[in-house]
Design a protein around this motif. Sequence first.
Motif, mmCIF file in Angstrom:
data_model
loop_
_atom_site.group_PDB
_atom_site.id
_atom_site.type_symbol
_atom_site.label_atom_id
_atom_site.label_comp_id
_atom_site.label_asym_id
_atom_site.label_seq_id
_atom_site.Cartn_x
_atom_site.Cartn_y
_atom_site.Cartn_z
ATOM 1 N N GLU A 52 4.346 -8.682 1.061
ATOM 2 C CA GLU A 52 5.187 -9.172 2.150
ATOM 3 C C GLU A 52 4.575 -8.876 3.516
ATOM 4 O OE1 GLU A 52 8.905 -7.266 1.467
ATOM 5 O OE2 GLU A 52 9.525 -8.654 -0.121
ATOM 6 N N LEU A 53 3.826 -7.792 3.609
ATOM 7 C CA LEU A 53 3.207 -7.416 4.876
ATOM 8 C C LEU A 53 1.937 -8.210 5.173
ATOM 9 C CD1 LEU A 53 3.624 -3.525 4.832
ATOM 10 C CD2 LEU A 53 5.079 -5.242 5.922
ATOM 11 N N GLY A 54 1.480 -9.009 4.208
ATOM 12 C CA GLY A 54 0.322 -9.859 4.442
ATOM 13 C C GLY A 54 -0.974 -9.380 3.826
ATOM 14 N N PHE A 55 -0.911 -8.320 3.042
ATOM 15 C CA PHE A 55 -2.117 -7.832 2.382
ATOM 16 C C PHE A 55 -2.400 -8.627 1.112
ATOM 17 C CE2 PHE A 55 -0.747 -4.227 4.948
ATOM 18 C CZ PHE A 55 -1.935 -3.875 5.559
ATOM 19 N N LYS A 56 -3.675 -8.739 0.778
ATOM 20 C CA LYS A 56 -4.103 -9.464 -0.414
ATOM 21 C C LYS A 56 -4.471 -8.516 -1.558
ATOM 22 C CE LYS A 56 -3.818 -13.337 1.868
ATOM 23 N NZ LYS A 56 -2.647 -14.229 1.632
ATOM 24 N N VAL A 57 -4.711 -7.261 -1.213
ATOM 25 C CA VAL A 57 -5.157 -6.262 -2.189
ATOM 26 C C VAL A 57 -4.285 -5.028 -2.061
ATOM 27 C CG1 VAL A 57 -7.066 -4.701 -2.818
ATOM 28 C CG2 VAL A 57 -7.545 -7.076 -2.174
ATOM 29 N N ILE A 58 -3.960 -4.414 -3.192
ATOM 30 C CA ILE A 58 -3.303 -3.109 -3.173
ATOM 31 C C ILE A 58 -4.171 -2.114 -3.921
ATOM 32 C CG2 ILE A 58 -1.866 -3.659 -5.204
ATOM 33 C CD1 ILE A 58 0.284 -1.774 -3.891
ATOM 34 N N ASP A 59 -4.418 -0.978 -3.270
ATOM 35 C CA ASP A 59 -5.225 0.098 -3.846
ATOM 36 C C ASP A 59 -4.269 1.166 -4.357
ATOM 37 O OD1 ASP A 59 -6.740 2.425 -4.256
ATOM 38 O OD2 ASP A 59 -8.147 1.940 -2.642
ATOM 39 N N PHE A 60 -4.237 1.338 -5.661
ATOM 40 C CA PHE A 60 -3.409 2.382 -6.257
ATOM 41 C C PHE A 60 -4.205 3.681 -6.275
ATOM 42 C CE2 PHE A 60 -1.693 -1.522 -8.174
ATOM 43 C CZ PHE A 60 -0.356 -1.372 -7.842
ATOM 44 N N ALA A 61 -3.747 4.659 -5.502
ATOM 45 C CA ALA A 61 -4.374 5.977 -5.498
ATOM 46 C C ALA A 61 -3.808 6.767 -6.675
ATOM 47 C CB ALA A 61 -4.092 6.688 -4.182
ATOM 48 N N ILE A 62 -4.660 7.070 -7.646
ATOM 49 C CA ILE A 62 -4.187 7.661 -8.903
ATOM 50 C C ILE A 62 -4.883 8.999 -9.122
ATOM 51 C CG2 ILE A 62 -3.779 7.274 -11.352
ATOM 52 C CD1 ILE A 62 -4.306 4.301 -10.908
ATOM 53 N N ALA A 63 -4.320 10.057 -8.561
ATOM 54 C CA ALA A 63 -4.877 11.393 -8.772
ATOM 55 C C ALA A 63 -4.483 11.953 -10.140
ATOM 56 C CB ALA A 63 -4.414 12.339 -7.668
ATOM 57 N N HIS A 64 -3.354 11.441 -10.678
ATOM 58 C CA HIS A 64 -2.840 11.946 -11.961
ATOM 59 C C HIS A 64 -2.628 10.772 -12.921
ATOM 60 C CE1 HIS A 64 -2.278 15.825 -10.027
ATOM 61 N NE2 HIS A 64 -1.656 15.199 -9.040
ATOM 62 N N PRO A 65 -3.687 10.310 -13.554
ATOM 63 C CA PRO A 65 -3.570 9.118 -14.402
ATOM 64 C C PRO A 65 -2.591 9.278 -15.556
ATOM 65 C CG PRO A 65 -5.701 10.211 -14.720
ATOM 66 C CD PRO A 65 -5.071 10.828 -13.515
ATOM 67 N N GLU A 66 -2.357 10.524 -15.961
ATOM 68 C CA GLU A 66 -1.455 10.756 -17.089
ATOM 69 C C GLU A 66 -0.005 10.432 -16.743
ATOM 70 O OE1 GLU A 66 -1.894 14.492 -14.705
ATOM 71 O OE2 GLU A 66 -3.292 13.004 -15.530
ATOM 72 N N THR A 67 0.336 10.359 -15.456
ATOM 73 C CA THR A 67 1.713 10.048 -15.057
ATOM 74 C C THR A 67 1.836 8.672 -14.409
ATOM 75 O OG1 THR A 67 1.484 11.059 -12.854
ATOM 76 C CG2 THR A 67 2.183 12.500 -14.669
ATOM 77 N N PHE A 68 0.761 7.938 -14.302
ATOM 78 C CA PHE A 68 0.808 6.634 -13.649
ATOM 79 C C PHE A 68 1.551 5.633 -14.530
ATOM 80 C CE2 PHE A 68 -1.133 2.495 -12.429
ATOM 81 C CZ PHE A 68 -0.793 2.506 -11.084
ATOM 82 N N PRO A 69 2.562 4.931 -13.986
ATOM 83 C CA PRO A 69 3.388 4.021 -14.794
ATOM 84 C C PRO A 69 2.716 2.659 -14.999
ATOM 85 C CG PRO A 69 4.194 4.038 -12.549
ATOM 86 C CD PRO A 69 3.060 5.034 -12.590
ATOM 87 N N THR A 70 1.653 2.650 -15.767
ATOM 88 C CA THR A 70 0.778 1.482 -15.877
ATOM 89 C C THR A 70 1.524 0.212 -16.272
ATOM 90 O OG1 THR A 70 -1.034 2.951 -16.520
ATOM 91 C CG2 THR A 70 -1.329 0.594 -16.930
ATOM 92 N N GLU A 71 2.305 0.275 -17.331
ATOM 93 C CA GLU A 71 2.952 -0.936 -17.840
ATOM 94 C C GLU A 71 3.946 -1.516 -16.829
ATOM 95 O OE1 GLU A 71 1.780 -2.342 -20.447
ATOM 96 O OE2 GLU A 71 0.455 -0.632 -20.853
ATOM 97 N N LYS A 72 4.678 -0.658 -16.160
ATOM 98 C CA LYS A 72 5.646 -1.141 -15.170
ATOM 99 C C LYS A 72 4.938 -1.694 -13.934
ATOM 100 C CE LYS A 72 9.564 1.620 -16.689
ATOM 101 N NZ LYS A 72 10.298 0.425 -17.159
ATOM 102 N N VAL A 73 3.800 -1.104 -13.590
ATOM 103 C CA VAL A 73 3.005 -1.639 -12.479
ATOM 104 C C VAL A 73 2.510 -3.044 -12.824
ATOM 105 C CG1 VAL A 73 0.806 -1.400 -11.252
ATOM 106 C CG2 VAL A 73 2.315 0.583 -11.514
ATOM 107 N N ILE A 74 2.073 -3.234 -14.046
ATOM 108 C CA ILE A 74 1.613 -4.556 -14.492
ATOM 109 C C ILE A 74 2.735 -5.586 -14.340
ATOM 110 C CG2 ILE A 74 0.879 -5.895 -16.502
ATOM 111 C CD1 ILE A 74 -0.584 -3.338 -17.446
ATOM 112 N N GLU A 75 3.949 -5.203 -14.737
ATOM 113 C CA GLU A 75 5.095 -6.117 -14.625
ATOM 114 C C GLU A 75 5.326 -6.529 -13.176
ATOM 115 O OE1 GLU A 75 8.524 -4.326 -16.350
ATOM 116 O OE2 GLU A 75 7.552 -3.954 -18.292
#
Length: 286
Positions: free
Chosen positions: A29-52
């Motif tokens: 909505e802000l006009g960006f084309k790319v989002i950078d997910f900063a993932i310091a703790h990959p074991e807690t990253f909600p991958t499947e929900k992010v994909i959705e």
Amino acid sequence: MDITFGVDSFIWTENFLEKDLWVIKKAEELGFKVIDFAIAHPETFPTEKVIEELKKTSLIPVTTTTLDDQRNLLSDDARIRENGIRSMKLLVDINKKLGSKILGGVNYAGWGCLSGQPRTDKEWSNSVNAMKEICEYALQVYPDLNICVECVNRFETHFLNIAEDAVQYCKDVGTSNIKVHLDCFHMIREEKSFSGAVKTCGKKYLGYVHVNENDRGIPGTGLVPFPELFSALKEVGYEGPCTIESFDPSFKELNSNCAIWRSFAPTGEALAIEGLKNLKEIASSI
């Protein structure tokens, strides 16, 4: 110059969890084309929900990470290096699921783990050998991914501070999927020139760029010579994203390393909005 601008999830949150999924739509909505997910703790990253949530947008995902003292690829302790290798392989798997083609950040050493001395040959070989295993794994399971090593300032690592060293690191790792991640905040402290750093990497090794101001404030309001940077990127044929990253002084885990003690805008979102406007204006003149 036509640049694909991105925004880092750090603008809103220190540790991206399920509660932060709203950030994805907001970035678009802000006009960006790319989002950078900063993932310091990959074991807690909600991958499947992010994909959705990504499916509801046209955003291009990329990722960055920082290793810590228990995942430090420089360490002489083989168990600690193995922790780092496992964490990076998990991040490779996450990037594959997301469709991200960039994994940047301080992914070659423990971020903030300073030895008090210049880097040693042993630390170099420890990290290179570990990264080679990580990159070879990535080539097997997800060959579209580039692992980009970020040169950061001397107060955050003693290992890779300048583009020249990062390029040599890539050469020593020796795989086709290892690149350099440049960040303006660090470049202004460590490089002799912005154009020189970009040209040192060239199209072959430059994999990712963070367009941050010298004080981590609103891009385009400080000392970073963005016209010089964008001209150099154009000259070498860089086609990747340029991403805005900053942090909030309320963050707890990051601030001891980043030394963020004051606010640079009313909110991180305001910083991103104004920074995008400024950078688009500069890029349009190149």
